[in-house]
Design a protein around this motif. Structure first.
Motif, PDB file in Angstrom:
ATOM      1  N   ILE A   6       0.877  -1.166   0.000  1.00  0.00           N
ATOM      2  CA  ILE A   6       0.000   0.000   0.000  1.00  0.00           C
ATOM      3  C   ILE A   6       0.914   1.216   0.000  1.00  0.00           C
ATOM      4  CG2 ILE A   6      -1.799   1.223   1.275  1.00  0.00           C
ATOM      5  CD1 ILE A   6      -2.448  -1.536   2.553  1.00  0.00           C
ATOM      6  N   THR A   9      -1.517   5.686  -0.048  1.00  0.00           N
ATOM      7  CA  THR A   9      -2.894   5.441  -0.480  1.00  0.00           C
ATOM      8  C   THR A   9      -3.893   6.205   0.385  1.00  0.00           C
ATOM      9  OG1 THR A   9      -2.330   3.254  -1.334  1.00  0.00           O
ATOM     10  CG2 THR A   9      -4.647   3.648  -0.798  1.00  0.00           C
ATOM     11  N   SER A  10      -4.841   6.838  -0.287  1.00  0.00           N
ATOM     12  CA  SER A  10      -5.951   7.517   0.397  1.00  0.00           C
ATOM     13  C   SER A  10      -7.256   7.065  -0.243  1.00  0.00           C
ATOM     14  CB  SER A  10      -5.828   9.035   0.275  1.00  0.00           C
ATOM     15  OG  SER A  10      -4.648   9.512   0.889  1.00  0.00           O
ATOM     16  N   ARG A  11      -8.334   7.135   0.553  1.00  0.00           N
ATOM     17  CA  ARG A  11      -9.658   6.849   0.026  1.00  0.00           C
ATOM     18  C   ARG A  11     -10.644   7.744   0.739  1.00  0.00           C
ATOM     19  NH1 ARG A  11     -13.022   4.302  -3.958  1.00  0.00           N
ATOM     20  NH2 ARG A  11     -15.062   4.927  -3.142  1.00  0.00           N
ATOM     21  N   LEU A  44      -9.431  -0.185   4.190  1.00  0.00           N
ATOM     22  CA  LEU A  44      -8.142  -0.719   3.746  1.00  0.00           C
ATOM     23  C   LEU A  44      -8.282  -2.147   3.230  1.00  0.00           C
ATOM     24  CD1 LEU A  44      -5.380   0.415   6.290  1.00  0.00           C
ATOM     25  CD2 LEU A  44      -5.379   0.737   3.809  1.00  0.00           C
ATOM     26  N   MET A  47      -9.914  -2.274  -0.128  1.00  0.00           N
ATOM     27  CA  MET A  47      -9.008  -1.902  -1.223  1.00  0.00           C
ATOM     28  C   MET A  47      -8.022  -3.023  -1.516  1.00  0.00           C
ATOM     29  SD  MET A  47      -8.230   2.197  -0.901  1.00  0.00           S
ATOM     30  CE  MET A  47      -7.742   2.226   0.831  1.00  0.00           C
ATOM     31  N   PRO A  54      -8.498   2.831  -4.782  1.00  0.00           N
ATOM     32  CA  PRO A  54      -7.944   3.941  -4.009  1.00  0.00           C
ATOM     33  C   PRO A  54      -8.234   5.266  -4.707  1.00  0.00           C
ATOM     34  CG  PRO A  54      -6.194   2.739  -5.136  1.00  0.00           C
ATOM     35  CD  PRO A  54      -7.446   1.952  -5.337  1.00  0.00           C
ATOM     36  N   SER A  55      -8.505   6.313  -3.930  1.00  0.00           N
ATOM     37  CA  SER A  55      -8.697   7.640  -4.518  1.00  0.00           C
ATOM     38  C   SER A  55      -7.375   8.202  -5.015  1.00  0.00           C
ATOM     39  CB  SER A  55      -9.328   8.588  -3.493  1.00  0.00           C
ATOM     40  OG  SER A  55     -10.592   8.101  -3.068  1.00  0.00           O
ATOM     41  N   VAL A  59      -2.482   0.210  -4.532  1.00  0.00           N
ATOM     42  CA  VAL A  59      -2.560  -1.010  -3.739  1.00  0.00           C
ATOM     43  C   VAL A  59      -2.217  -2.154  -4.691  1.00  0.00           C
ATOM     44  CG1 VAL A  59      -3.985  -2.477  -2.278  1.00  0.00           C
ATOM     45  CG2 VAL A  59      -4.370  -0.008  -2.312  1.00  0.00           C
TER      46      VAL A  59
END
Length: 303
Positions: A6, A9-11, A44, A47, A54-55, A59
């Motif tokens: 990862i 990573t942001s979502r 998480l 994803m 992920p935004s 991943v």
């Protein structure tokens, strides 16, 4: 052997940021994913399992993007926390249906049901199952294609003590075989017993990674607390209190022994046996009183 990565990573969901710039690597063995409710653990896992994109960030599994990558999905088994199941099916029909999605059949389904010890109830409708039985049949459906990666979101929910022990043993065995096993849990004692590695998520951010005792020792701003019993507690306290490695010492009048706060972990662990030997004092027990996973988690959440 497979490795999940990862990377920054942001979502987010609308204006809500569920996961915020998280970077971590999950390799073979059993890893525990910890965090308070709403920390972002399920996001998480979703994803990593290919259910959410992920935004930002990535991943990957062994360098391959997971989102919308059918070849990678064949290597991943997921046990979600949510109970969305086809209650009108029997346990066996449910697992066979999942096997067929992977191009497999009844033989592989039967093996998976046997692995989770659900053969005795395989011909009952899922609507009659207890929560623990539902968890186990979900586990069978995740194992039916022998994945190299297993992701479990709160897998112990609803299980009785015997079922928990069976699942813990199964996960240990899978980790020892070289599979990559990641599970989230709010039962800290079980995570401490099962996981060789932990990842901690707090408010969507990555708070800590590694062995929880090592993490605890890196917390320089938090005194380390010890329970110490010796052949002469008062003499030992008098000899230790003047050293700058100790912040405070209390004599436990009710239980006996000393409660010691050490601010310099390395110096104190060397000092204690030296002082005891120099003063002819025999150490009976020395045990940390705040190195449990619950203590570490509490420190991280409140830091």
């Amino acid at each position: 052997m497979s490795t999940l990565s990862i990377d920054h990573t942001s979502r987010w969901f609308g204006n809500v940021v569920a996961v915020n710039d998280v970077t971590m690597t999950i390799g073979p063995g059993v890893t525990g994913l910890l965090g308070p409710n709403g920390a972002g653990k399920s996001t998480l896992i979703n994803m990593m399992g290919g259910f959410l994109a992920p935004s930002t960030g990535s991943v990957t599994l062994d360098g391959q993007q997971i989102w919308r990558n059918e070849s990678v999905y064949r290597e991943i088994g997921v046990v979600p926390e949510r109970e969305a199941m086809y209650d009108f099916l029997t346990g066996r029909e449910f697992v066979v249906a999942n096997a067929e999605l992977h191009g497999l059949g009844a033989k592989e389904a039967q093996t998976a049901l046997a692995t989770v010890e659900m053969e005795y109830a395989q011909d009952r409708k899922i609507s009659t199952y207890s929560k623990g039985m539902r968890q186990r049949v979900k586990m069978a459906s995740a194992l039916v294609h022998s994945p190299s990666v297993l992701l479990l979101d709160e897998p112990f929910n609803g299980m009785d003590p015997r079922q928990r022990m069976q699942l813990m043993e199964l996960l240990r065995r899978m980790g020892a075989e070289g599979r990559t096993v990641l599970f989230s849990s709010h039962i800290l004692e079980e995570v401490e017993q099962l996981a060789s590695h932990i990842e901690v998520i707090v408010a969507g951010r990555h708070a800590a990674s590694g062995d929880f005792r090592r993490i605890r020792r890196l917390m320089k701003d938090r005194p380390h607390r010890y329970q110490v019993r010796s052949s002469d507690d008062r003499a030992l306290a008098a000899a230790l209190i003047s050293d700058p490695s100790t912040a405070g010492i209390e004599v436990d009048l009710a239980e006996g022994g000393l409660r010691i706060q050490a601010v310099d972990f390395g110096r104190f662990t060397q000092l204690l046996p030296q002082v005891a030997r120099a003063n002819g004092i025999r150490l009976l027990t020395v045990s940390p009183s705040d190195e449990s996973l619950e203590s570490v988690f509490s420190y991280l959440v409140t830091a």
